[in-house]
Design an enzyme around this catalytic site. Sequence first.
Site, mmCIF file in Angstrom:
data_model
loop_
_atom_site.group_PDB
_atom_site.id
_atom_site.type_symbol
_atom_site.label_atom_id
_atom_site.label_comp_id
_atom_site.label_asym_id
_atom_site.label_seq_id
_atom_site.Cartn_x
_atom_site.Cartn_y
_atom_site.Cartn_z
ATOM 1 N N GLY A 122 0.844 -1.198 0.000
ATOM 2 C CA GLY A 122 0.000 0.000 0.000
ATOM 3 C C GLY A 122 0.875 1.240 0.000
ATOM 4 C CB ALA A 189 23.749 -5.643 26.212
ATOM 5 C CB VAL A 191 14.608 -5.504 25.014
ATOM 6 C CG1 VAL A 191 13.563 -6.583 25.196
ATOM 7 C CG2 VAL A 191 14.418 -4.393 26.017
ATOM 8 C CB ILE A 192 16.004 -7.543 20.485
ATOM 9 C CG1 ILE A 192 14.586 -6.948 20.458
ATOM 10 C CG2 ILE A 192 16.139 -8.633 19.427
ATOM 11 C CD1 ILE A 192 14.207 -6.281 19.146
ATOM 12 C CB VAL A 245 30.861 -3.040 17.153
ATOM 13 C CG1 VAL A 245 31.333 -3.694 15.863
ATOM 14 C CG2 VAL A 245 30.625 -4.093 18.225
ATOM 15 N N GLY A 283 18.893 -2.049 17.642
ATOM 16 C CA GLY A 283 17.654 -1.294 17.681
ATOM 17 C C GLY A 283 16.879 -1.384 16.371
ATOM 18 N NE ARG A 284 11.755 -3.934 15.067
ATOM 19 C CZ ARG A 284 11.874 -4.816 14.090
ATOM 20 N NH1 ARG A 284 12.875 -5.677 14.079
ATOM 21 N NH2 ARG A 284 10.996 -4.862 13.098
ATOM 22 C CG ASP A 324 7.297 -1.032 16.388
ATOM 23 O OD1 ASP A 324 6.668 -0.910 17.454
ATOM 24 O OD2 ASP A 324 8.073 -1.974 16.150
ATOM 25 C CG HIS A 456 0.247 -18.381 51.808
ATOM 26 N ND1 HIS A 456 1.500 -17.823 51.701
ATOM 27 C CD2 HIS A 456 0.406 -19.565 52.470
ATOM 28 C CE1 HIS A 456 2.374 -18.626 52.287
ATOM 29 N NE2 HIS A 456 1.735 -19.695 52.756
HETATM 30 P P1 FAD Z 1 5.006 -4.521 12.619
HETATM 31 O O1 FAD Z 1 4.737 -5.663 13.506
HETATM 32 O O2 FAD Z 1 6.408 -4.297 12.162
HETATM 33 O O3 FAD Z 1 4.037 -4.688 11.368
HETATM 34 C C1 FAD Z 1 4.052 -3.792 10.304
HETATM 35 C C2 FAD Z 1 3.592 -4.520 9.072
HETATM 36 O O4 FAD Z 1 3.386 -3.585 8.037
HETATM 37 C C3 FAD Z 1 4.630 -5.517 8.549
HETATM 38 O O5 FAD Z 1 4.038 -6.777 8.441
HETATM 39 C C4 FAD Z 1 5.026 -4.955 7.190
HETATM 40 O O6 FAD Z 1 5.259 -5.976 6.228
HETATM 41 C C5 FAD Z 1 3.785 -4.162 6.815
HETATM 42 N N1 FAD Z 1 4.054 -3.095 5.869
HETATM 43 C C6 FAD Z 1 5.018 -2.128 5.940
HETATM 44 N N2 FAD Z 1 4.913 -1.286 4.900
HETATM 45 C C7 FAD Z 1 3.874 -1.712 4.146
HETATM 46 C C8 FAD Z 1 3.277 -1.272 2.944
HETATM 47 N N3 FAD Z 1 3.731 -0.186 2.312
HETATM 48 N N4 FAD Z 1 2.233 -1.971 2.454
HETATM 49 C C9 FAD Z 1 1.762 -3.065 3.079
HETATM 50 N N5 FAD Z 1 2.286 -3.532 4.233
HETATM 51 C C10 FAD Z 1 3.320 -2.868 4.758
HETATM 52 N N6 FAD Z 1 7.277 -6.296 21.534
HETATM 53 C C11 FAD Z 1 6.617 -6.612 22.658
HETATM 54 O O7 FAD Z 1 5.698 -5.893 23.043
HETATM 55 N N7 FAD Z 1 6.921 -7.738 23.370
HETATM 56 C C12 FAD Z 1 7.923 -8.569 22.991
HETATM 57 O O8 FAD Z 1 8.181 -9.582 23.647
HETATM 58 C C13 FAD Z 1 8.647 -8.259 21.815
HETATM 59 N N8 FAD Z 1 9.625 -9.071 21.372
HETATM 60 C C14 FAD Z 1 10.265 -8.791 20.210
HETATM 61 C C15 FAD Z 1 11.268 -9.643 19.780
HETATM 62 C C16 FAD Z 1 11.945 -9.391 18.597
HETATM 63 C C17 FAD Z 1 13.018 -10.344 18.130
HETATM 64 C C18 FAD Z 1 11.585 -8.253 17.815
HETATM 65 C C19 FAD Z 1 12.277 -7.979 16.509
HETATM 66 C C20 FAD Z 1 10.587 -7.393 18.237
HETATM 67 C C21 FAD Z 1 9.920 -7.646 19.445
HETATM 68 N N9 FAD Z 1 8.926 -6.794 19.927
HETATM 69 C C22 FAD Z 1 8.279 -7.090 21.094
HETATM 70 C C23 FAD Z 1 8.526 -5.573 19.194
HETATM 71 C C24 FAD Z 1 7.254 -5.825 18.414
HETATM 72 O O9 FAD Z 1 7.457 -6.897 17.526
HETATM 73 C C25 FAD Z 1 6.850 -4.574 17.675
HETATM 74 O O10 FAD Z 1 6.720 -3.513 18.599
HETATM 75 C C26 FAD Z 1 5.518 -4.754 16.960
HETATM 76 O O11 FAD Z 1 5.570 -5.806 16.046
HETATM 77 C C27 FAD Z 1 5.123 -3.461 16.239
HETATM 78 O O12 FAD Z 1 3.882 -3.638 15.652
HETATM 79 P P2 FAD Z 1 3.455 -2.800 14.381
HETATM 80 O O13 FAD Z 1 2.130 -3.361 13.978
HETATM 81 O O14 FAD Z 1 3.589 -1.368 14.636
HETATM 82 O O15 FAD Z 1 4.536 -3.148 13.254
HETATM 83 P P1 AMP Z 2 17.641 -1.572 21.994
HETATM 84 O O1 AMP Z 2 17.503 -0.112 21.658
HETATM 85 O O2 AMP Z 2 17.003 -1.997 23.296
HETATM 86 O O3 AMP Z 2 17.248 -2.462 20.857
HETATM 87 O O4 AMP Z 2 19.205 -1.817 22.195
HETATM 88 C C1 AMP Z 2 20.175 -1.615 21.200
HETATM 89 C C2 AMP Z 2 21.519 -1.419 21.897
HETATM 90 O O5 AMP Z 2 22.569 -1.463 20.926
HETATM 91 C C3 AMP Z 2 21.638 -0.084 22.611
HETATM 92 O O6 AMP Z 2 21.862 -0.325 23.982
HETATM 93 C C4 AMP Z 2 22.847 0.587 21.944
HETATM 94 O O7 AMP Z 2 23.643 1.289 22.882
HETATM 95 C C5 AMP Z 2 23.625 -0.591 21.370
HETATM 96 N N1 AMP Z 2 24.506 -0.238 20.232
HETATM 97 C C6 AMP Z 2 24.226 0.537 19.146
HETATM 98 N N2 AMP Z 2 25.299 0.620 18.286
HETATM 99 C C7 AMP Z 2 26.297 -0.109 18.844
HETATM 100 C C8 AMP Z 2 27.666 -0.431 18.471
HETATM 101 N N3 AMP Z 2 28.229 0.026 17.336
HETATM 102 N N4 AMP Z 2 28.398 -1.230 19.305
HETATM 103 C C9 AMP Z 2 27.859 -1.712 20.442
HETATM 104 N N5 AMP Z 2 26.587 -1.437 20.852
HETATM 105 C C10 AMP Z 2 25.799 -0.662 20.086
#
Ligand code: FAD
Ligand code: AMP
Length: 483
Positions: A122, A189, A191-192, A245, A283-284, A324, A456
């Site tokens: 989309g 280090a 969450v992920i 790094v 991070g993301r 996100d 309890h």
């Molecule tokens: P997303 O889940 O990223 O979904 C967005 C969707 O939009 C995707 O499927 C993508 O393909 C689609 N999209 C993008 N652009 C377009 C387009 N132009 N057209 C059509 N589709 C499109 N969060 C927690 O709360 N608890 C956890 O334990 C947790 N564990 C995690 C572990 C890992 C390894 C990772 C990577 C993330 C984790 N998260 C966790 C974070 C969580 O996954 C995200 O916060 C969540 O998925 C965000 O939801 P969202 O719907 O905003 O986006």
């Molecule tokens: P989060 O934001 O919880 O996903 O964590 C990502 C982590 O990666 C943060 O704590 C950052 O400080 C760390 N980070 C980012 N860039 C680097 C790098 N070049 N080397 C080591 N750690 C990093």
Amino acid sequence: MSDKFDVIVIGAGPAGYVCAIRAAQLGLKTACIEKMQNSEGKGVNGGTCLNVGCIPSKALLDSSYKYHEVSKGLEKHGISVKGVGLDVPAMIDRKGAIVKQLTTGIAGLFKANGVTSLFGTGKLLAERKVEYTSSDGEVTILEADNVVIASGSSPIDIPVAPVDGEVIINSTGALELQSVPARLGVIGAGVIGLELGSVWNRLGSEVVLLEAMEDFLSIMDQQIAKETQKILKKQGLDIRLGCRVTGSEIKGRGKSKKVEVTFQTADGQEAKETFDKLIVCVGRRPYTENLLAPDCGVALDERGSIYVNERCSTNAPGIWAVGDVVRGPMLAHKGSEEGVMVAERIAGHKTQINYDIIPNVIYIHPEVASVGRNEEQLKQSGEPYKVGIFPFVASGRALAADESEGMVKILAHADTDRVLGCHIVGPSAADLVQQVAIAMEFGSTAEDLALMVFGHPTLSEAVHEAALAVNGHAIHIPNKRKR
Ligand code: FAD
Ligand code: AMP
């Protein structure tokens, strides 16, 4: 297919699919567009969370913990287990089956609620039009009264460690490894990184986490972070703080390929480590690639997130954004609640989100969970506060379960006694912190929690005792002087 909808949602992650379902429940004609495909090249709903995030990571965390327990943790219970085997591909397949069950479940929910599910991409055009390119390349222009962008986020790549999908991987690759790397490096280090590092550490990898920040889990309550760091160290995770790094080089060929990582240590020295695999978990970032036509009117903020107000409305009329891709913590439940809020607002309701009470969990063992403000934030704000702490070592249920590491910490306002935050490292922390989140949502004081009857023996009694401790009334630990 009619091309006019009340609501078009772009993205079917936890923010988008929940929004679409709620909108349809409210009688709005709703379509949800999703571009993700599974390994068979078929469109799949559920986004990062269900496919490559929350759910698959928890599946591997649970499987790896079971392996760890049977192979290392049961002797003191009088149980000896011999000949424990590990079948990593089977573990990964089980994870895949859960993902499939849940993602196909969304297709069922869409059908049951009357959401039109569209696989493809989309793109938001001007005037609430959406260019929909189906998975087989056909382009249709759709129109809607409201468009909700829920395009999520993607892993951040760093040029010093480019992901090759083989030796250097990101979180998605780390959920697909078919064997246990002897030596695993993790950059970041957070969450992920901690969750994925724990999975492979339990399965036998020697795990080194390189973290640029000098403080461990710097955004968390530092007392809980320090306790967590001690626990993880005991588990064998080698967490190196202040290590940034600066480079990486693939060495060797074929199956013996390794990666040499260069980093700067806390004291400014250059150091090197060699790993069989390297996971980049730094991070993301919000995902907006090919999503917004130049004249669609939606603005981004300085971090590349779609700019929205408290109600998730963008600066273009009728265009909303959730999850996100907008400001705030990148958490599935935060996005889902935003999705519900937006659907209800489109339907004319006055729904709001309390952004001050969003729980946050790290699913290591024991779990780490928090809600509300931490001690450092309260100190900085100058607000007077008091603290109640209860260690799990004083909980009968925790001892019985051999889960006595960690503590519950509750912070309350010094004058009003209102609960301001709760921070836990310990067994079932995720579920325990939710109890306090509910209490906070109802404006509870520490005394209100203290006056409640808790079953309890339960782990929840630790929450009760921490609430009692806030005012110096804990029963099962000596109270610090009443503040
Ligand atoms: P997303 O889940 O990223 O979904 C967005 C969707 O939009 C995707 O499927 C993508 O393909 C689609 N999209 C993008 N652009 C377009 C387009 N132009 N057209 C059509 N589709 C499109 N969060 C927690 O709360 N608890 C956890 O334990 C947790 N564990 C995690 C572990 C890992 C390894 C990772 C990577 C993330 C984790 N998260 C966790 C974070 C969580 O996954 C995200 O916060 C969540 O998925 C965000 O939801 P969202 O719907 O905003 O986006
Ligand atoms: P989060 O934001 O919880 O996903 O964590 C990502 C982590 O990666 C943060 O704590 C950052 O400080 C760390 N980070 C980012 N860039 C680097 C790098 N070049 N080397 C080591 N750690 C990093």
